[in-house]
Enzyme design. Structure first.
Site, PDB file in Angstrom:
ATOM      1  N   HIS A 343      -0.164  50.120  18.111  1.00 25.11           N
ATOM      2  CA  HIS A 343      -0.049  48.743  17.630  1.00 25.11           C
ATOM      3  C   HIS A 343       1.379  48.079  17.122  1.00 25.11           C
ATOM      4  O   HIS A 343       1.309  47.086  16.894  1.00 25.11           O
ATOM      5  CB  HIS A 343      -1.137  48.210  16.856  1.00 25.11           C
ATOM      6  CG  HIS A 343      -2.426  48.585  17.532  1.00 25.11           C
ATOM      7  ND1 HIS A 343      -2.958  47.463  18.222  1.00 25.11           N
ATOM      8  CD2 HIS A 343      -3.418  49.498  17.406  1.00 25.11           C
ATOM      9  CE1 HIS A 343      -4.229  47.938  18.673  1.00 25.11           C
ATOM     10  NE2 HIS A 343      -4.482  49.274  18.025  1.00 25.11           N
ATOM     11  N   LYS A 535      -1.267  33.120  11.282  1.00 23.28           N
ATOM     12  CA  LYS A 535      -1.124  34.571  11.437  1.00 23.28           C
ATOM     13  C   LYS A 535      -0.687  35.275  10.148  1.00 23.28           C
ATOM     14  O   LYS A 535      -0.341  34.277   9.396  1.00 23.28           O
ATOM     15  CB  LYS A 535      -0.226  35.137  12.658  1.00 23.28           C
ATOM     16  CG  LYS A 535       1.287  34.049  12.553  1.00 23.28           C
ATOM     17  CD  LYS A 535       2.079  34.630  13.628  1.00 23.28           C
ATOM     18  CE  LYS A 535       1.994  33.704  15.052  1.00 23.28           C
ATOM     19  NZ  LYS A 535       1.352  34.661  15.959  1.00 23.28           N
ATOM     20  N   ARG A 536      -0.964  36.453   9.972  1.00 24.00           N
ATOM     21  CA  ARG A 536      -0.343  37.056   8.649  1.00 24.00           C
ATOM     22  C   ARG A 536       1.039  36.735   8.548  1.00 24.00           C
ATOM     23  O   ARG A 536       1.885  36.595   9.547  1.00 24.00           O
ATOM     24  CB  ARG A 536      -0.387  38.672   8.860  1.00 24.00           C
ATOM     25  CG  ARG A 536      -1.823  39.334   8.745  1.00 24.00           C
ATOM     26  CD  ARG A 536      -2.596  38.877   7.685  1.00 24.00           C
ATOM     27  NE  ARG A 536      -2.009  39.202   6.392  1.00 24.00           N
ATOM     28  CZ  ARG A 536      -2.054  40.481   5.732  1.00 24.00           C
ATOM     29  NH1 ARG A 536      -2.828  41.380   6.536  1.00 24.00           N
ATOM     30  NH2 ARG A 536      -1.507  40.724   4.710  1.00 24.00           N
ATOM     31  N   LYS A 541       7.373  37.950  12.161  1.00 24.02           N
ATOM     32  CA  LYS A 541       6.784  36.664  12.844  1.00 24.02           C
ATOM     33  C   LYS A 541       7.396  35.328  12.726  1.00 24.02           C
ATOM     34  O   LYS A 541       7.261  34.535  13.107  1.00 24.02           O
ATOM     35  CB  LYS A 541       5.404  36.669  12.261  1.00 24.02           C
ATOM     36  CG  LYS A 541       4.664  37.935  12.713  1.00 24.02           C
ATOM     37  CD  LYS A 541       3.043  37.497  11.919  1.00 24.02           C
ATOM     38  CE  LYS A 541       2.284  38.856  12.164  1.00 24.02           C
ATOM     39  NZ  LYS A 541       1.572  39.068  13.631  1.00 24.02           N
ATOM     40  N   THR A 643      -2.452  38.205  19.589  1.00 21.91           N
ATOM     41  CA  THR A 643      -3.659  37.689  20.088  1.00 21.91           C
ATOM     42  C   THR A 643      -3.936  36.331  20.026  1.00 21.91           C
ATOM     43  O   THR A 643      -4.836  35.805  20.800  1.00 21.91           O
ATOM     44  CB  THR A 643      -4.826  38.668  19.841  1.00 21.91           C
ATOM     45  OG1 THR A 643      -5.089  38.873  18.510  1.00 21.91           O
ATOM     46  CG2 THR A 643      -4.850  40.062  20.418  1.00 21.91           C
ATOM     47  N   LYS A 647      -5.693  33.256  22.448  1.00 17.61           N
ATOM     48  CA  LYS A 647      -6.846  32.400  21.682  1.00 17.61           C
ATOM     49  C   LYS A 647      -6.378  30.677  22.015  1.00 17.61           C
ATOM     50  O   LYS A 647      -7.283  29.962  22.354  1.00 17.61           O
ATOM     51  CB  LYS A 647      -7.160  32.430  20.283  1.00 17.61           C
ATOM     52  CG  LYS A 647      -7.824  34.136  20.290  1.00 17.61           C
ATOM     53  CD  LYS A 647      -7.716  34.450  18.653  1.00 17.61           C
ATOM     54  CE  LYS A 647      -8.096  35.820  18.516  1.00 17.61           C
ATOM     55  NZ  LYS A 647      -7.602  36.671  17.444  1.00 17.61           N
TER      56      LYS A 647
END
Ligand code: 26Q
Length: 800
Positions: A343, A535-536, A541, A643, A647
Site C-alpha cells: 500500500h 484525509k490523514r 498529501k 479511495t 467516494k
C-alpha cells in the site's frame, strides 16, 4: 417488527417501554438486528463446511468499520420497516443511529479499504474471515484547542458493544521471548512469557446475498489472571498486574507515525495477532481435513501490507515444528497459500525490524527467516552462479551489516505467490522501483488490483436521495453491478435529471452547512462551491499546497475585489499522527488562516476556510455527499491509490488532482473534460529529481504570487506568534521542498482558475457531475474483490 423490538427492550435490555431511554432503544434495535443476522451467519458457516469451499483469511492490523446499525438493517432489507416500527413507538431511527459510537480501529485508507473489502466479500458470497486486533482504544479522537490538535483517548468499548460475540472456545496461546530448544531432533520454541488470544467475532452481513461472514478480532487475556497470595498480603495492584500486562498488547492502535518509541510494542502486536490468526486458520482446516496437501485448495491467507508479514514465519513454525512436516513441503504449501498487497512506496513506512529485537522477542521466527533467506541465496546461486554478485544483497530478506535487519517487504514477496499494488500506476512503481529484482526473478508474481469502495455505505447509506434518483432513472441493477452507472451518462443531457441532481446536492450541502454552524459556529453559504480535502494530514498529501492556494486566492480577491470570484467554502478535515510535528503545525496553520480570512469583510462572503475536527467514517458520510470539488493533490508517485477520490466522484464531486494513484484511472473513466488534472507526472518528477537541479528558492524568487504567500507565513501575518510557521517556511525554502509544492504551485493555481470558470456555468458543472457519477462504476470494491478472487485467491462463491 414492533413486537420484536419491544420484546428485546423489555426482556433483553430489561427496561419497560415507558422508562426506555434512546440508548435503551438503540440497544434493543441492535439486539434485534444481531439476532436476525446470527441465523444467517450459522447458515453461512454450515454451507462453508458442507461445500468444503475455500475460505480467505484476510489479515489486517486495521479495520475501519464505521457504525453498524443502519448497515445491518439495510443488509436485512428491513430499514424502512424498522424505521416505521420505531416511529410507532415515538422513536426516530436516525436519532438512534447517531448514538452508536463509531468504531475506529484504523488510521485511514488501508483500514477503511479492509472494511469495504469485508462488505464486498460478504455481498458476493465469498467465504472469508477478517483477522485483526480488538484494540481497547482505537484511533484517537481529535479535539482542536485554540487551533492546535489535541489527542484524546478513544474509549469506544466504555459502553457495551452490541455487535461482538466473545468466543471463549476460540483461544490460543501466544508466546513472546523464550528460547529455542532441541527435542528429539526437532527444534521447538519454549519458555518466555505467554498470553492467551481470545476471539471476539463481529458479524459482517452481505447485501443482496444472505451470506454473513466473520470479522475475528483478538483480545488478550493473562494465562494466570491474578496472583492470590500477593493479593492476600495486601499488594492488590501488584496482584492484578499479570492481567494488565497481558492486555497492553491490545491496548491501543498505533497511529501511523515514524517515531522509534513503542516500536517493540508494535512488533509484539503484529506477532500476537498473526500467531493467533494462523493457529486459528490451521485449526479450522484440520477440523475438516487430514491431508495437508489440500491446504492451498481450502485456504488463502492474505497480508494487508507488511504489518502481518510475520505470517510466513509463523506458518512455517507451526507446520515444521508442531505438525512435523518437512521444510520443503511446508514451504511449498506456504507460498501457495500466501499473498500480499503493498500500500505504500514511502521508505519510512516500509517495515524493517532489527534482528536483535527479533532475537529477543521471537527467536524461533528469526531462525526460520534466516533459513528462508539462506535457501533463497542458494536458489539464486543455482540460477545465476557468480554472474550477478550484487543481486543477493539487493533482495536478501536479512539485510547484513553492523546492525542486521529483517526486511518485511522482501519476506512478503518471497513467501507469496502473488503480490499486488493498489492502482495501475502504483503497481507499475511497485515493480519498477520497490522490487525491481524480484519483478525480474518472478515476473508472474506481480499483479495490479485497483482499489474500490463499498457502494452500500458510500452511496446508499450516505446519500439515500441520490441512490433513489438513480433507481428511478436506470433501475436497481447498479446495486449488484456498479458499472451499470454508465447508463446514467446520457442523463447529462437531460435537464430534468440535472435539476434533480442539483437539488439533492444542495440539500446535502444545507445539511453539512448546519453541521458546520453547529460545531464551529461558522455560517457558510450552501450556494457556494464546497471545495473538500479530507484525509490523514501528511506532507505528501500536500494539504499545505491547498493552504498556499487559499492564501493566494485571498490575496487576489483583496487586490481585485470587483472581479467575478465565485463563492467558495474550503473544507478540510483529517488527523495528524500524534508525533508528527509538521502535520500538527499544518493543522494549526489551517486554523490560523481560517480565523484570519473568515472575518475579512472584503472577502468573507465569497471565501471561507473551515477545518472540521475529528474526521472519521461517520463525518465522512456527512461531508462526501455535500462536496462539489474533491482535492486529490499528492505529489505524483506518492499516493498509492487513494479511495476518498472514488467516494467523492461517486457522489458527484469533480476531482482537482495530480496524475497520481487512482486519479489516473478516474480520469480515464470520466474523460479529460470532466476532471481537473494538474502538476508534474511521475516521470517528470523523476526527471526533476534525477537532474539534481531542483531549487525551490528559485521558483520562489520568480513567482511573485507565491513569494507573497510564503512571506506572509514567514512574517506571521496569520498568527499571534510571528515565528510559529517558520518550520513550514524552512521546509519549503531551506529543506528544498521535499514534496515539490512550489514546482506544482503555478499549475495548481491555473487549474483552480479553470475550476472557477467551470463553476460559473452551473448547468455545465452539473453535466460534468453526472458524468463523474456515471464513470465511478469501476471503483466498486465488489470489482476489486472479484479481481482478487479470480487472479490471486482462486476463490469461489457461495450460491446466492
Ligand atoms: C507502520 C509501522 C509502525 C506504525 C504504523 C505503521 C503504519 C500504519 C498504517 C503504516 C501505514 C499505515 C497506513 C497506510 C495507508 O493507509 N495507506 C493507504 O492505503 C490506501 C488503501 O490501499 C491507499 O488508497 C492509500 O493511497 C494509501 O496511502
Amino acid at each position: 417488527m414492533k413486537q420484536a423490538l419491544l420484546a428485546r427492550l423489555t426482556l433483553g435490555i430489561g427496561v419497560p417501554e415507558d422508562e426506555a431511554t434512546l440508548r435503551d432503544w438503540f440497544q434493543a434495535t441492535a439486539l434485534t438486528v444481531r439476532e436476525l443476522l446470527t441465523a444467517r451467519w450459522h447458515e453461512t458457516n454450515r454451507q462453508i463446511r458442507e461445500t468444503g469451499i475455500k475460505q480467505v483469511s484476510y489479515l489486517s492490523m486495521e479495520f475501519l468499520l464505521g457504525r453498524g446499525l443502519q448497515n445491518g438493517l439495510m443488509a436485512l432489507g428491513i430499514l424502512d420497516e424498522c424505521r416505521e416500527a420505531l416511529a410507532e413507538c415515538g422513536v426516530k431511527l436516525e436519532d438512534l443511529a447517531e448514538l452508536e459510537v463509531t468504531p475506529a480501529l484504523g488510521n485511514g485508507g488501508l483500514g477503511r479499504l479492509a472494511a469495504c473489502f469485508l462488505d464486498s466479500m460478504a455481498s458476493l458470497g465469498l467465504p472469508s474471515i477478517g483477522y485483526g486486533i480488538r484494540y481497547e482504544f482505537g484511533m484517537f479522537r481529535q479535539e482542536v484547542l485554540d487551533g492546535w490538535q489535541i489527542e484524546r483517548p478513544d474509549d469506544w468499548l466504555a459502553d457495551s458493544n452490541p455487535w461482538e460475540l466473545m468466543r471463549p472456545e476460540r483461544q490460543y496461546l501466544v508466546r513472546f521471548g523464550g528460547r529455542v530448544a532441541e527435542e528429539g531432533g526437532r527444534l521447538r520454541w519454549v519458555d518466555g512469557e505467554a498470553v492467551h488470544a481470545i476471539a471476539y467475532d463481529t458479524l459482517v452481513p452481505g447485501h443482496g446475498h444472505y451470506a454473513v461472514n466473520t470479522l475475528r478480532l483478538w483480545g488478550a487475556r493473562a494465562v494466570h489472571p491474578m496472583d492470590l497470595a500477593t493479593f492476600n498480603r495486601g499488594a492488590f495492584m501488584e496482584a492484578l498486574s499479570p492481567r494488565l500486562r497481558a492486555r497492553t498488547v491490545v491496548r491501543v492502535l498505533y497511529p501511523d507515525d515514524s517515531t522509534v518509541e513503542g516500536r517493540e510494542l508494535r512488533l509484539r502486536q503484529e506477532h500476537f495477532f498473526v500467531s493467533a490468526s494462523i493457529q486459528d486458520t490451521l485449526r479450522r482446516f484440520l477440523d475438516e481435513h487430514d491431508d495437508w496437501s489440500l491446504l492451498p485448495e481450502k485456504v488463502s491467507i492474505h497480508l494487508n501490507d507488511t504489518h502481518p508479514a510475520l505470517a510466513p514465519a509463523e506458518l512455517m513454525r507451526l507446520l515444521v515444528d508442531d505438525y512435523e512436516l518437512d521444510w520443503e513441503q511446508a514451504w511449498a504449501l506456504a507460498t501457495k497459500v500466501l499473498s500480499y498487497t503493498n500500500h505504500t512506496l514511502m521508505p519510512e513506512a516500509l517495515e524493517i525490524w532489527p534482528c536483535d529485537m527479533m532475537a529477543r522477542l521471537l527467536p524461533r521466527h528469526l531462525q526460520i527467516i534466516e533459513e528462508i533467506n539462506r535457501r533463497f541465496g542458494q536458489e539464486l546461486h543455482a540460477r545465476f552462479g557468480g554472474s550477478r554478485p550484487e543481486l543477493f544483497s539487493q533482495v536478501a530478506v536479512v539485510e547484513g551489516g553492523d546492525h542486521p535487519r529483517v526486511n518485511m517487504g522482501r519476506l512478503s514477496v518471497l513467501a507469496s505467490h502473488k503480490v499486488n499494488g493498489v492502482s495501475q500506476l502504483h503497481s507499475r512503481l511497485v515493480r519498477e522501483r520497490l522490487f525491481p529484482q524480484f519483478a525480474e526473478l518472478y515476473p508472474e508474481r506481480f499483479e495490479n488490483v485497483t482499489n474500490g469502495i463499498a457502494p452500500r455505505l458510500w452511496l446508499n447509506l450516505a446519500n439515500p436521495s441520490l441512490a433513489q434518483l438513480i433507481d428511478e432513472t436506470i433501475g436497481q441493477n447498479w446495486r449488484r453491478d456498479l458499472t451499470r452507472l454508465a447508463d446514467l451518462r446520457p442523463q447529462a443531457e437531460n435537464d430534468e435529471f440535472c435539476r434533480r441532481l442539483a437539488a439533492i446536492k444542495f440539500a446535502n450541502k444545507q445539511r453539512l452547512a448546519a453541521l458546520i454552524e453547529h460545531r464551529l459556529g461558522i455560517a457558510v453559504d450552501p450556494t457556494a462551491m464546497f471545495d473538500v480535502q479530507v484525509k490523514r494530514i501528511h506532507e505528501y498529501k500536500r494539504q499545505l499546497l491547498n493552504l498556499l492556494g487559499v492564501v493566494a486566492r485571498w490575496n487576489a480577491m483583496r487586490a481585485t475585489p470587483d472581479q467575478d470570484w465565485p463563492a467558495r467554502v474550503v473544507i478540510m478535515a483529517g488527523k495528524a499522527a500524534s508525533a508528527y510535528h509538521m502535520a500538527k503545525l499544518i493543522v494549526k496553520l489551517a486554523h490560523d488562516i481560517g480565523h484570519h480570512i473568515n472575518n475579512d469583510p472584503v472577502t468573507s462572503d465569497r471565501l471561507k476556510l473551515v477545518f472540521l475536527p475529528d474526521y472519521n467514517v461517520s463525518l465522512a458520510e456527512y461531508i462526501i455527499p455535500a462536496a462539489d470539488l474533491s482535492q486529490q493533490i499528492s505529489l505524483a508517485g506518492t499516493e498509492a491509490s487513494g479511495t476518498g477520490n472514488m467516494k467523492l466522484a461517486l457522489n458527484g464531486a469533480l476531482t482537482l488532482g495530480t496524475a497520481d494513484g487512482a486519479n489516473v484511472e478516474i480520469a480515464e473513466e470520466v474523460g479529460p473534460d470532466d476532471i481537473f488534472i494538474f502538476g508534474m507526472s511521475v516521470d517528470e518528477v523523476a526527471a526533476l529529481n534525477q537532474s539534481g537541479t531542483y531549487s525551490s528558492r528559485e521558483i520562489y524568487r520568480n513567482n511573485h504570487q507565491l513569494q507573497e504567500v510564503i512571506d506572509q507565513l514567514g512574517a506571521g501575518q496569520f498568527s499571534s506568534d510571528p515565528a510559529r510557521f517558520w518550520p513550514i517556511v524552512d521546509s519549503l525554502l531551506d529543506g528544498n521542498d521535499h514534496f515539490r509544492l512550489l514546482a506544482d504551485f503555478d499549475s495548481y493555481w491555473q487549474a483552480q482558475r479553470r475550476v472557477d470558470a467551470a463553476w460559473r456555468d452551473q448547468a455545465s458543472w452539473m453535466r460534468k457531475s453526472v458524468r463523474n457519477i456515471a464513470g465511478a462504476g469501476r471503483f466498486s470494491s465488489d470489482r476489486s474483490i472479484s479481481d482478487y478472487a479470480s487472479r490471486i485467491w482462486n476463490a469461489q462463491y457461495l450460491p446466492a
